[in-house]
Design a protein around this motif. Structure first.
Motif, short mmCIF file in Angstrom:
data_model
loop_
_atom_site.label_atom_id
_atom_site.label_comp_id
_atom_site.label_asym_id
_atom_site.label_seq_id
_atom_site.Cartn_x
_atom_site.Cartn_y
_atom_site.Cartn_z
N PHE A 55 -68.60 -19.98 98.42
CA PHE A 55 -68.85 -21.43 98.44
C PHE A 55 -67.55 -22.17 98.76
CE2 PHE A 55 -68.99 -25.59 96.44
CZ PHE A 55 -70.23 -26.08 96.83
N MET A 56 -66.46 -21.72 98.15
CA MET A 56 -65.15 -22.33 98.41
C MET A 56 -64.73 -22.13 99.86
SD MET A 56 -63.87 -23.87 95.83
CE MET A 56 -63.98 -24.00 94.06
N ALA A 94 -63.69 -23.51 89.21
CA ALA A 94 -64.02 -24.16 90.48
C ALA A 94 -63.82 -25.66 90.40
CB ALA A 94 -65.47 -23.84 90.86
N GLY A 95 -63.99 -26.23 89.20
CA GLY A 95 -63.84 -27.66 89.01
C GLY A 95 -62.44 -28.17 89.27
N GLN A 96 -61.47 -27.26 89.33
CA GLN A 96 -60.10 -27.67 89.64
C GLN A 96 -59.95 -28.10 91.10
OE1 GLN A 96 -57.19 -24.71 88.40
NE2 GLN A 96 -58.50 -24.04 86.70
N ILE A 103 -69.65 -29.61 92.46
CA ILE A 103 -69.96 -28.71 91.34
C ILE A 103 -71.47 -28.57 91.19
CG2 ILE A 103 -69.94 -28.55 88.82
CD1 ILE A 103 -67.42 -27.52 90.01
N ASN A 104 -72.18 -29.68 91.33
CA ASN A 104 -73.64 -29.62 91.26
C ASN A 104 -74.22 -28.80 92.42
OD1 ASN A 104 -73.83 -31.16 88.92
ND2 ASN A 104 -73.87 -33.10 90.05
N LYS A 107 -73.74 -25.21 91.51
CA LYS A 107 -74.77 -24.78 90.55
C LYS A 107 -76.08 -24.48 91.26
CE LYS A 107 -72.98 -27.39 86.57
NZ LYS A 107 -73.27 -28.51 85.63
N PHE A 108 -76.41 -25.34 92.21
CA PHE A 108 -77.65 -25.13 92.97
C PHE A 108 -77.56 -23.85 93.80
CE2 PHE A 108 -80.17 -25.94 96.88
CZ PHE A 108 -81.42 -25.96 96.29
N ALA A 109 -76.39 -23.61 94.39
CA ALA A 109 -76.19 -22.39 95.18
C ALA A 109 -76.31 -21.15 94.30
CB ALA A 109 -74.83 -22.42 95.86
N PHE A 110 -75.81 -21.26 93.06
CA PHE A 110 -75.97 -20.15 92.11
C PHE A 110 -77.44 -19.91 91.80
CE2 PHE A 110 -71.52 -20.61 89.99
CZ PHE A 110 -70.98 -19.78 90.96
#
Length: 372
Positions: A55-56, A94-96, A103-104, A107-110
């Motif tokens: 994702f990053m 990841a929030g850094q 971030i949302n 979460k959806f990708a997870f």
């Protein structure tokens, strides 16, 4: 006796109530049947940490490597923390580098395991190398493999004389200003101690512009759990095997009436059955049977002679033009969709000479309006 009778009555009522409640409960359970379907991929479950890194990488190559630096040995916590705590720890890391919106999205990708196929792709590439036996991580330097850090320097000496590896679009290349350098591909699982040891050496060499450092995900011991997918279209067809009783005589009557109504006004092999049934109403059943016989015989596709094909298009047009306007479109559709079957009957139709000449005259001008 009275108290005893009263007690028996109460017991009987309680027993009846209990029986009624049990039947009601059973009926409720039976009425609320449900079907749950799970869609499992062909590959095992992939680590969320690796999916987060993908994702990053989609955000930017810079964020990928920044995130990697903060989670070099994060997988160690997976052994002591619960799955939910480890999940939150990944989100915290990841929030850094991401805002709340991203971030949302992560979460959806997870939740739909959107980046699991990418991890499996790298796993398949690693399997094609193939990886050395018993190695948690290994490097490939121009076709040469090793899982020992102290052998990297030795393999780099003659790397230029060997074939340069092909790099894929999804490969993660360490940021560097030079591209024409020996390529070192690290196959490792991000977050493990083995990965951290290799990464420390390779990133230092990449910063000194000695190598082109490429990372590909590799999981030596894949999870035993299945990779369940969501967010994908799945169709579950359930067929009812119940049999229903129908009155065949009524069905046939309706069908026959429908067929008769549809074909009553049609001409079959030169016979206008609509007119014949009006004139000879007492022979209606016989005419219907004869009409069906002729209709069925028309469905037999017999070869036509060459001379019979010459005017077939004119004969089809002639039959359509001779039909009442409200039936012409229907007849044209029938002829066009069933032309091989209808061809034999069309050969018996006489073509109007005036219509033939008009069609030929129109054909002279049509090519002028067609695009070239």
């Amino acid at each position: 006796m009275a108290p005893a009778k009263a007690t028996n009555v109460v017991r009987l009522l309680l027993g009846s109530t209990a029986l009624w409640l049990s039947q009601l409960s059973a009926g409720t359970v039976a009425a609320s049947k449900s079907v749950t379907a799970h869609l499992a991929a062909k590959w095992p479950e992939t680590p969320l940490l690796l999916e987060a890194s993908e994702f990053m990488a989609e955000e930017s190559n810079e964020k990928f490597w920044q995130f990697l630096e903060t989670v070099q040995e994060l997988a160690i916590y997976k052994q002591t923390e619960s799955d939910y705590s480890y999940y939150n720890l990944i989100l915290k890391k990841a929030g850094q580098f991401l805002d709340n919106l991203h971030i949302n999205l992560l979460k959806f990708a997870f939740s739909i395991r959107a980046y699991s196929p990418a991890i499996q792709m790298f796993q398949q590439i690693a399997a094609d190398e193939p990886p050395p036996d018993g190695c948690n991580a290994f490097v490939v330097i121009h076709k040469k493999h090793t899982c020992k850090i102290n052998e990297i320097k030795k393999l780099l000496k003659k790397a230029a004389s060997r074939t340069r590896p092909y790099l894929f679009k999804g490969d993660h290349k360490f940021p560097t200003n030079k591209e024409n350098l020996p390529v070192v591909i690290l196959y490792a699982e991000m977050g493990t101690r083995t990965f951290s040891a290799f990464h420390k050496v390779l990133s230092e060499k990449a910063q000194n512009e000695e190598i082109l450092y490429v990372l590909r995900h590799y999981i030596q011991k894949p999870s035993s759990r299945k990779m369940y997918l969501s967010g994908y279209g799945v169709e579950l067809a359930i067929k009812s095997t119940e049999y229903k009783a129908l009155d065949d005589t009524q069905v046939k009557t309706v069908t026959n009436t429908t067929v008769e109504d549809e074909t009553e006004t049609n001409e079959v092999q030169g016979f206008l059955f609509g007119k014949l049934k009006e004139i000879y109403s007492d022979l209606r059943d016989n005419l219907t049977a004869f009409q069906k016989y002729l209709t069925e015989s028309n469905k037999q596709m017999t070869p036509l002679k060459v001379w019979e094909l010459q005017d077939l298009s004119f004969q089809a047009a002639s039959q359509i033009m001779s039909t009442p306007v409200y039936d012409a479109i229907k007849l044209m559709k029938d002829i066009s969709q069933n032309f091989p079957i209808k061809a034999r009957s069309l050969t018996r139709i006489a073509v109007n000479q005036h219509m033939r000449e008009e069609i030929k005259e129109n054909q002279k001008y049509i090519p002028e309006f067609l695009p070239r």
